[in-house]
Write an enzyme that holds these catalytic residues in place. Sequence first.
Site, PDB file in Angstrom:
ATOM      1  NE  ARG A   1      -3.786   2.329   0.693  1.00  0.00           N
ATOM      2  CZ  ARG A   1      -3.551   3.514   0.108  1.00  0.00           C
ATOM      3  NH1 ARG A   1      -2.566   3.641  -0.768  1.00  0.00           N
ATOM      4  NH2 ARG A   1      -4.302   4.548   0.385  1.00  0.00           N
TER       5      ARG A   1
ATOM      6  CG  HIS B   1      -1.224   6.264   2.182  1.00  0.00           C
ATOM      7  ND1 HIS B   1      -0.635   5.026   2.192  1.00  0.00           N
ATOM      8  CD2 HIS B   1      -2.126   6.248   3.198  1.00  0.00           C
ATOM      9  CE1 HIS B   1      -1.158   4.296   3.171  1.00  0.00           C
ATOM     10  NE2 HIS B   1      -2.065   5.014   3.806  1.00  0.00           N
TER      11      HIS B   1
ATOM     12  CG  HIS C   1      -4.934   8.458   6.111  1.00  0.00           C
ATOM     13  ND1 HIS C   1      -5.368   7.976   4.900  1.00  0.00           N
ATOM     14  CD2 HIS C   1      -4.201   7.464   6.659  1.00  0.00           C
ATOM     15  CE1 HIS C   1      -4.940   6.744   4.736  1.00  0.00           C
ATOM     16  NE2 HIS C   1      -4.220   6.404   5.791  1.00  0.00           N
TER      17      HIS C   1
ATOM     18  CD  GLU D   1      -3.601   3.371   8.374  1.00  0.00           C
ATOM     19  OE1 GLU D   1      -3.761   4.219   7.472  1.00  0.00           O
ATOM     20  OE2 GLU D   1      -2.846   2.395   8.254  1.00  0.00           O
TER      21      GLU D   1
ATOM     22  CG  HIS E   1       0.936   5.479   7.005  1.00  0.00           C
ATOM     23  ND1 HIS E   1       0.295   6.628   7.405  1.00  0.00           N
ATOM     24  CD2 HIS E   1      -0.025   4.677   6.472  1.00  0.00           C
ATOM     25  CE1 HIS E   1      -1.002   6.523   7.144  1.00  0.00           C
ATOM     26  NE2 HIS E   1      -1.218   5.356   6.567  1.00  0.00           N
TER      27      HIS E   1
ATOM     28  CD  GLU F   1      -6.855   3.331   2.730  1.00  0.00           C
ATOM     29  OE1 GLU F   1      -6.838   4.155   3.657  1.00  0.00           O
ATOM     30  OE2 GLU F   1      -5.841   2.756   2.316  1.00  0.00           O
TER      31      GLU F   1
HETATM   32 MN    MN Z   1      -3.097   4.672   5.680  1.00  0.00          MN
END
Ligand code: MN
Length: 380
Positions: free
Chosen positions: A75, A78, A80, A85, A124, A147
Amino acid sequence: MSGPLPAFSGDTSFQNNMPDPLLAGKELPSFKFALDKSVGKVMRQSYGKEATVEQLPISKGLAGVSMKIEPGAMRELHWHATAAEWAFVLEGRVRTTVLDPDGNSETNDFDAGDVWYFPRGHPHMLECLGNSPCRFILIFDNGYFSEFGTFSITDWLGHASPALLAKNLGVPESALAGIPKSEAYFSFGEIPPEKAAPVLAQSAAPAPGAKPPPPLTHRFALMSQPPHRVFNGGREWRVDSTNFPISRTMTGLVLELEPGALRELHWHPNADEWTYILDGNVSMTLFGSHGRYRVEQLDTGDVGYIPQGYGHSIENIGTKTARILIGFNAGIYSAIDLSQWIAGNPADVLATNFGKPAELFSRLPKRDVFIAPKEGPKAD
Ligand code: MN
Ligand code: MN
């Protein structure tokens, strides 16, 4: 009786006391969503399925994601903008790298039962370790968070001009030719080395004078700990900011309920509750005042949501032990349980309230039951 509205003082906290139109109707809305039965975003063998106010309108305070990442996949980097999270690993192994605003970078490896917490805005990445896929549940302290509307490095840099990027990073434009032009979301590559490579540089500036306290870790091995409490009928594991200091805005619980056992009627004065059924079949009740009461059955992979201050309970109606993951949008656990509430009142008060002899109340539990076994709590 209500008095006149107070003059606006610049204090906006009263807005939290305004009735939520969704919760102000004659009936309570559904508080259940079949998360793992939804499709979500699928790329190769990896996916993210989310529950936000879009899928579960009642869930304004918390959102969640069920994610699977295949071996060699990641993943991508990125952050938020609008949520912290919190995660619980279901299976497989995960590696994360997260950076704080002081420039401290931390890389951690996670096994099933481990938890991570990334403060709002801290960037992260998550990658699968080893030859087996990993699965985990993410919980965010904002139900409007998506998300799929997150801030990804490829989405950003893919839209900046090559000249700007070259100037920023100190390499010729040609060196950056071919980077993704739009959001990768998942990136696919080699299985990562078992021992994480060091980061390019720990860029944290040394503080002048006294040695600063070390940065707080983002990892907590929840299910490696003994249960926080053990009951005749179940067990509770708990992680909040008292044992995991970085988790200032989130609390997590894992409950195990034996068949027939009941997490008793209770409410949380300080937080909304987001529930995910790890395994089993449960009946959840929700009480919303004005005679409003709703019951839903939740099975493995389903999500439930309880607004702050609303009464609720969870009962195992299946034939095997039910395992339940719960996230709260507060860094300190707080609850009022029915048994405790009643025990905290004089017998004559209870006799008057219920129109029953005071003797009845002397037979009720004199403690916080929390989890009752199938046959009910023993008198004490
Ligand atoms: Mn995340
Ligand atoms: Mn609860």
